[in-house]
Design a protein around this motif. Structure first.
Motif, PDB file in Angstrom:
ATOM      1  N   PHE A  66      51.626  29.177  56.378  1.00  0.00           N
ATOM      2  CA  PHE A  66      50.432  28.775  55.630  1.00  0.00           C
ATOM      3  C   PHE A  66      50.458  27.280  55.333  1.00  0.00           C
ATOM      4  CE2 PHE A  66      47.819  28.067  51.908  1.00  0.00           C
ATOM      5  CZ  PHE A  66      46.709  28.872  52.133  1.00  0.00           C
ATOM      6  N   GLN A  67      49.341  26.620  55.621  1.00  0.00           N
ATOM      7  CA  GLN A  67      49.140  25.212  55.289  1.00  0.00           C
ATOM      8  C   GLN A  67      47.861  25.092  54.466  1.00  0.00           C
ATOM      9  OE1 GLN A  67      49.360  22.663  58.831  1.00  0.00           O
ATOM     10  NE2 GLN A  67      50.299  24.383  59.936  1.00  0.00           N
ATOM     11  N   ASP A  68      47.667  23.938  53.874  1.00  0.00           N
ATOM     12  CA  ASP A  68      46.470  23.753  53.054  1.00  0.00           C
ATOM     13  C   ASP A  68      45.188  24.003  53.839  1.00  0.00           C
ATOM     14  OD1 ASP A  68      47.878  23.230  50.777  1.00  0.00           O
ATOM     15  OD2 ASP A  68      47.650  21.054  50.855  1.00  0.00           O
ATOM     16  N   LYS A  69      45.219  23.712  55.125  1.00  0.00           N
ATOM     17  CA  LYS A  69      44.009  23.922  55.920  1.00  0.00           C
ATOM     18  C   LYS A  69      43.592  25.386  55.947  1.00  0.00           C
ATOM     19  CE  LYS A  69      46.068  24.575  60.548  1.00  0.00           C
ATOM     20  NZ  LYS A  69      46.071  24.078  61.944  1.00  0.00           N
ATOM     21  N   HIS A  70      44.551  26.305  55.741  1.00  0.00           N
ATOM     22  CA  HIS A  70      44.241  27.730  55.811  1.00  0.00           C
ATOM     23  C   HIS A  70      43.513  28.246  54.572  1.00  0.00           C
ATOM     24  CE1 HIS A  70      47.682  27.576  58.789  1.00  0.00           C
ATOM     25  NE2 HIS A  70      46.711  28.143  59.480  1.00  0.00           N
ATOM     26  N   ILE A  71      43.344  27.389  53.562  1.00  0.00           N
ATOM     27  CA  ILE A  71      42.539  27.793  52.405  1.00  0.00           C
ATOM     28  C   ILE A  71      41.118  28.099  52.859  1.00  0.00           C
ATOM     29  CG2 ILE A  71      41.586  27.033  50.186  1.00  0.00           C
ATOM     30  CD1 ILE A  71      44.097  25.269  49.890  1.00  0.00           C
ATOM     31  N   LEU A  72      40.662  27.377  53.866  1.00  0.00           N
ATOM     32  CA  LEU A  72      39.329  27.585  54.433  1.00  0.00           C
ATOM     33  C   LEU A  72      39.447  28.014  55.884  1.00  0.00           C
ATOM     34  CD1 LEU A  72      37.534  24.326  53.175  1.00  0.00           C
ATOM     35  CD2 LEU A  72      37.495  26.591  52.094  1.00  0.00           C
ATOM     36  N   PHE A  73      38.428  28.686  56.381  1.00  0.00           N
ATOM     37  CA  PHE A  73      38.314  28.894  57.812  1.00  0.00           C
ATOM     38  C   PHE A  73      37.881  27.589  58.470  1.00  0.00           C
ATOM     39  CE2 PHE A  73      37.292  33.543  56.920  1.00  0.00           C
ATOM     40  CZ  PHE A  73      38.492  34.006  57.446  1.00  0.00           C
ATOM     41  N   PRO A  74      38.262  27.389  59.712  1.00  0.00           N
ATOM     42  CA  PRO A  74      37.689  26.255  60.440  1.00  0.00           C
ATOM     43  C   PRO A  74      36.222  26.515  60.765  1.00  0.00           C
ATOM     44  CG  PRO A  74      38.961  27.624  61.934  1.00  0.00           C
ATOM     45  CD  PRO A  74      39.180  28.195  60.555  1.00  0.00           C
TER      46      PRO A  74
ATOM     47  N   TYR B  46      41.776  32.433  46.504  1.00  0.00           N
ATOM     48  CA  TYR B  46      41.086  31.175  46.828  1.00  0.00           C
ATOM     49  C   TYR B  46      40.600  30.486  45.552  1.00  0.00           C
ATOM     50  CZ  TYR B  46      36.907  28.402  47.937  1.00  0.00           C
ATOM     51  OH  TYR B  46      35.955  27.421  47.978  1.00  0.00           O
ATOM     52  N   ARG B  47      39.914  31.220  44.675  1.00  0.00           N
ATOM     53  CA  ARG B  47      39.332  30.566  43.498  1.00  0.00           C
ATOM     54  C   ARG B  47      40.403  30.146  42.502  1.00  0.00           C
ATOM     55  NH1 ARG B  47      38.218  34.180  39.072  1.00  0.00           N
ATOM     56  NH2 ARG B  47      38.586  36.379  39.583  1.00  0.00           N
ATOM     57  N   TRP B  48      41.520  30.871  42.439  1.00  0.00           N
ATOM     58  CA  TRP B  48      42.571  30.477  41.518  1.00  0.00           C
ATOM     59  C   TRP B  48      43.323  29.239  41.999  1.00  0.00           C
ATOM     60  CZ3 TRP B  48      44.017  36.292  41.522  1.00  0.00           C
ATOM     61  CH2 TRP B  48      43.134  36.981  40.670  1.00  0.00           C
ATOM     62  N   GLN B  49      43.317  29.001  43.296  1.00  0.00           N
ATOM     63  CA  GLN B  49      43.879  27.742  43.790  1.00  0.00           C
ATOM     64  C   GLN B  49      42.881  26.597  43.635  1.00  0.00           C
ATOM     65  OE1 GLN B  49      46.447  27.258  47.020  1.00  0.00           O
ATOM     66  NE2 GLN B  49      45.865  25.130  47.312  1.00  0.00           N
TER      67      GLN B  49
ATOM     68  N   THR C  93      41.762  25.915  36.059  1.00  0.00           N
ATOM     69  CA  THR C  93      42.330  26.725  34.985  1.00  0.00           C
ATOM     70  C   THR C  93      43.554  27.472  35.485  1.00  0.00           C
ATOM     71  OG1 THR C  93      40.120  27.049  34.040  1.00  0.00           O
ATOM     72  CG2 THR C  93      41.863  28.563  33.316  1.00  0.00           C
ATOM     73  N   ALA C  94      44.737  27.064  34.987  1.00  0.00           N
ATOM     74  CA  ALA C  94      45.990  27.712  35.411  1.00  0.00           C
ATOM     75  C   ALA C  94      46.036  27.854  36.930  1.00  0.00           C
ATOM     76  CB  ALA C  94      46.136  29.070  34.736  1.00  0.00           C
ATOM     77  N   THR C  95      45.878  26.724  37.609  1.00  0.00           N
ATOM     78  CA  THR C  95      45.805  26.711  39.069  1.00  0.00           C
ATOM     79  C   THR C  95      47.052  27.330  39.694  1.00  0.00           C
ATOM     80  OG1 THR C  95      44.486  24.694  38.957  1.00  0.00           O
ATOM     81  CG2 THR C  95      45.492  25.219  41.079  1.00  0.00           C
ATOM     82  N   GLU C  96      46.837  28.164  40.696  1.00  0.00           N
ATOM     83  CA  GLU C  96      47.940  28.822  41.396  1.00  0.00           C
ATOM     84  C   GLU C  96      47.870  28.507  42.890  1.00  0.00           C
ATOM     85  OE1 GLU C  96      48.543  32.794  38.582  1.00  0.00           O
ATOM     86  OE2 GLU C  96      47.872  33.000  40.637  1.00  0.00           O
ATOM     87  N   SER C  97      48.988  28.128  43.457  1.00  0.00           N
ATOM     88  CA  SER C  97      49.067  27.855  44.884  1.00  0.00           C
ATOM     89  C   SER C  97      49.019  29.165  45.669  1.00  0.00           C
ATOM     90  CB  SER C  97      50.375  27.116  45.197  1.00  0.00           C
ATOM     91  OG  SER C  97      50.715  27.231  46.560  1.00  0.00           O
ATOM     92  N   ILE C  98      48.109  29.244  46.632  1.00  0.00           N
ATOM     93  CA  ILE C  98      48.044  30.434  47.473  1.00  0.00           C
ATOM     94  C   ILE C  98      49.366  30.637  48.198  1.00  0.00           C
ATOM     95  CG2 ILE C  98      46.986  31.445  49.538  1.00  0.00           C
ATOM     96  CD1 ILE C  98      44.347  30.213  48.712  1.00  0.00           C
ATOM     97  N   LYS C  99      49.899  29.563  48.765  1.00  0.00           N
ATOM     98  CA  LYS C  99      51.147  29.698  49.526  1.00  0.00           C
ATOM     99  C   LYS C  99      52.272  30.223  48.647  1.00  0.00           C
ATOM    100  CE  LYS C  99      54.204  27.446  52.809  1.00  0.00           C
ATOM    101  NZ  LYS C  99      54.338  26.368  53.808  1.00  0.00           N
ATOM    102  N   THR C 100      52.383  29.704  47.438  1.00  0.00           N
ATOM    103  CA  THR C 100      53.433  30.178  46.535  1.00  0.00           C
ATOM    104  C   THR C 100      53.258  31.656  46.228  1.00  0.00           C
ATOM    105  OG1 THR C 100      53.677  27.988  45.532  1.00  0.00           O
ATOM    106  CG2 THR C 100      54.476  29.867  44.270  1.00  0.00           C
ATOM    107  N   THR C 101      52.017  32.068  45.954  1.00  0.00           N
ATOM    108  CA  THR C 101      51.755  33.484  45.679  1.00  0.00           C
ATOM    109  C   THR C 101      52.115  34.344  46.880  1.00  0.00           C
ATOM    110  OG1 THR C 101      49.975  32.940  44.126  1.00  0.00           O
ATOM    111  CG2 THR C 101      49.982  35.164  45.067  1.00  0.00           C
ATOM    112  N   LEU C 102      51.710  33.932  48.070  1.00  0.00           N
ATOM    113  CA  LEU C 102      52.014  34.710  49.268  1.00  0.00           C
ATOM    114  C   LEU C 102      53.517  34.811  49.488  1.00  0.00           C
ATOM    115  CD1 LEU C 102      49.310  33.376  51.783  1.00  0.00           C
ATOM    116  CD2 LEU C 102      49.218  35.428  50.356  1.00  0.00           C
ATOM    117  N   GLN C 103      54.216  33.719  49.289  1.00  0.00           N
ATOM    118  CA  GLN C 103      55.672  33.743  49.475  1.00  0.00           C
ATOM    119  C   GLN C 103      56.342  34.604  48.417  1.00  0.00           C
ATOM    120  OE1 GLN C 103      56.383  29.459  49.529  1.00  0.00           O
ATOM    121  NE2 GLN C 103      56.755  29.517  51.740  1.00  0.00           N
ATOM    122  N   ASP C 104      55.908  34.463  47.163  1.00  0.00           N
ATOM    123  CA  ASP C 104      56.503  35.267  46.084  1.00  0.00           C
ATOM    124  C   ASP C 104      56.269  36.758  46.295  1.00  0.00           C
ATOM    125  OD1 ASP C 104      57.342  32.944  44.892  1.00  0.00           O
ATOM    126  OD2 ASP C 104      55.807  32.944  43.312  1.00  0.00           O
TER     127      ASP C 104
END
Length: 506
Positions: A480-488, A453-456, A460-471
């Protein structure tokens, strides 16, 4: 702290200190607690503080709400854990198909605001108790501020847009607060921790061991700085913790088997006593949740294939897999073994492979010194190894890469891994993010997800959560969508409080 009965105190102190009356009863009930009868003695102050700690178990104190709702919701979205899809706990959250009605996030919200409400009562009322010495009042209030900060840290990283409540108010007109800006929440967390660390104790007597200390506040404040990318402040605060009386345990596994609870590596733990007297149920169930069916366990979740593959690269000077890996996971390897509750013996993987339902398991918390059916082993929230790795990350981002490697190598050496050699800043950043932290801290109470979460969210060297999960081959990463970065924001809360707005995308 374990000598205090959590559940009894929850009902005594946190029935919102309301009293009832009966027109037919003329003699007052002296056991009935109210605003006028409570907040009078040092015992009342300690009871209220204990109840504030108890909210870390969940709003009701239920071990099931904690382990099967709160823990799974915080952990299952990350790339180090794969949930058992035959089990319903946080299954929708793990596959990124959750809705606003999911029970896990609601339990997180409920537990955090329960803890905040109790902390607010302590902060408001304890200073007015004349029977408590000024020194003791200062310590109790400081610990309540630490706990309030911890709960807000969990809320702002999980939901981001949450109400900021710093007073306890029973006026119905004030019970429906709007959300604050995340920056306000972070500022309040910093304020609470700065005020707390100056009045907390460096250690507690054996009767109260497990209560938060100065080191707890400093470490959490350093982590708060880290999440906001305040690298200079983070480095300085972690340096203070490193200079305190903490050390790594000689044996990595002793962090998880109950033999070194509140020991030299422990900065802060959630306390479990195993007590079942009266109406208490202060047990924890990790030993069953991680263990295979064949060993009498429930196997709720497993290490991901990416984690296992990454752990296999964690080797000593001779190219052999490190000891910390063998104490973290149970996998197809000649030297891998795990404790079986079925026959109370340590079983080699090769001996039981044909009996296993799944090819790999977590080993942390599987064996406990406490041999009760459900045990009282504590759950570590912050340990010194984590502090050293966060310190190294701050040092690296401040351009002190060689110094960062020294701190990382302390952790690697204890775990039986060969020391790192010279590395460039970018390479070490990747090493920290996708090897050192997941290998050392796998499955430990949501640490991995909130790192992602914090790296997305950071710059500083921002990393996409979705890309990391897929890789890393996370199941259902395509959902995964951007909305999933947070809980509703939980639907239950929106239905009650019309001043709340739903998070984007939900």
């Amino acid at each position: 702290m374990k000598k205090n009965s959590y559940l009894i105190l929850i009902f005594l102190v946190m029935g919102l200190l309301s009293s009832c009356s009966d027109d037919f009863v003329e003699v007052p009930n002296k056991e009935d607690l109210s605003e006028s009868s409570f907040w009078k003695t040092d015992q009342h102050a300690l009871q209220a503080l204990t109840a504030t700690y108890a909210a870390m178990h969940s709003a009701t104190g239920s071990k099931w709400a904690f382990f099967e709702e709160i823990y799974t919701a915080k952990t299952y979205r990350a790339d180090d854990v794969t949930n058992n899809t035959a089990e319903t706990y946080s299954r929708a959250t793990a596959s990124f198909n959750n809705t606003t009605e999911e029970s896990g996030p609601f339990n997180i919200w409920q537990a955090c605001y329960t803890g905040i409400g109790r902390a607010n009562q302590v902060i408001q009322n304890v200073p007015e108790i004349e029977a408590v010495s000024e020194a003791d009042r200062n310590v109790i209030v400081a610990e309540a501020k630490f706990l309030r900060a911890l709960n807000y840290f969990w809320l702002v990283t999980a939901f981001e847009n949450v109400p900021l409540v710093t007073t306890f108010d029973t006026n119905p007109e004030n019970l429906f607060p709007a959300q604050a800006a995340p920056a306000e929440i972070w500022a309040q967390i910093e304020t609470d921790l700065k005020e707390a660390e100056g009045n907390m104790l460096a250690s507690h007597s054996s009767e109260w061991i497990g209560r938060a200390t100065t080191g707890s506040a400093k470490a959490l404040l350093g982590k708060v700085y880290l999440f906001q990318e305040k690298w200079t402040e983070a480095e300085a605060k972690f340096a203070e913790v490193v200079g305190m009386d903490y050390s790594l345990l000689p044996n990595y596994e002793d962090n998880f088997n109950g033999s070194s609870e509140n020991g030299p590596e422990s900065v802060f733990e959630i306390q479990f006593s195993g007590d079942r007297t009266g109406d208490n149920d202060e047990r924890q169930v990790f030993n069953f949740q991680v263990s295979p069916y064949a060993f009498g366990g429930w196997e709720l979740f497993y290490p991901s294939q990416w984690l296992v593959d990454e752990m296999k690269t964690d080797v000593d000077g001779g190219g052999n897999i490190s000891e910390r890996v063998y104490e973290s996971i149970f996998f197809d390897d000649p030297n891998s073994e795990m404790y079986s509750r079925g026959d109370e013996a340590v079983r080699p993987y090769s001996e039981v492979a044909s009996e296993l339902n799944h090819p790999k398991y977590f080993k942390k918390y599987a064996f406990n010194q406490d041999t009760n059916f459900y045990n009282g082993t504590n759950l570590v929230l912050i340990r010194f190894a984590d502090v050293l790795l966060m310190y190294a990350e701050a040092l690296n981002e401040n351009g002190k890469t060689n110094e960062a490697i020294i701190e990382i190598n302390k952790v690697r050496e204890r775990g039986g891994a060969a020391p790192l050699g010279a590395m460039a800043q970018d390479a070490l950043r990747t090493q920290i993010r996708h090897h050192e932290r997941p290998v050392e801290l796998a499955m430990e109470y949501g640490i991995r997800w909130f790192d992602l979460y914090r790296w997305q969210k950071g710059s500083t060297a921002t990393e996409s959560i979705k890309t990391t999960l897929q890789d890393h081959g996370k199941p259902f990463a395509e959902n995964f969508q951007d909305k999933h970065i947070l809980f509703p924001i939980p639907l239950q809360e929106l239905n009650i409080n019309q001043n709340l707005n739903q998070n984007p995308g939900w």
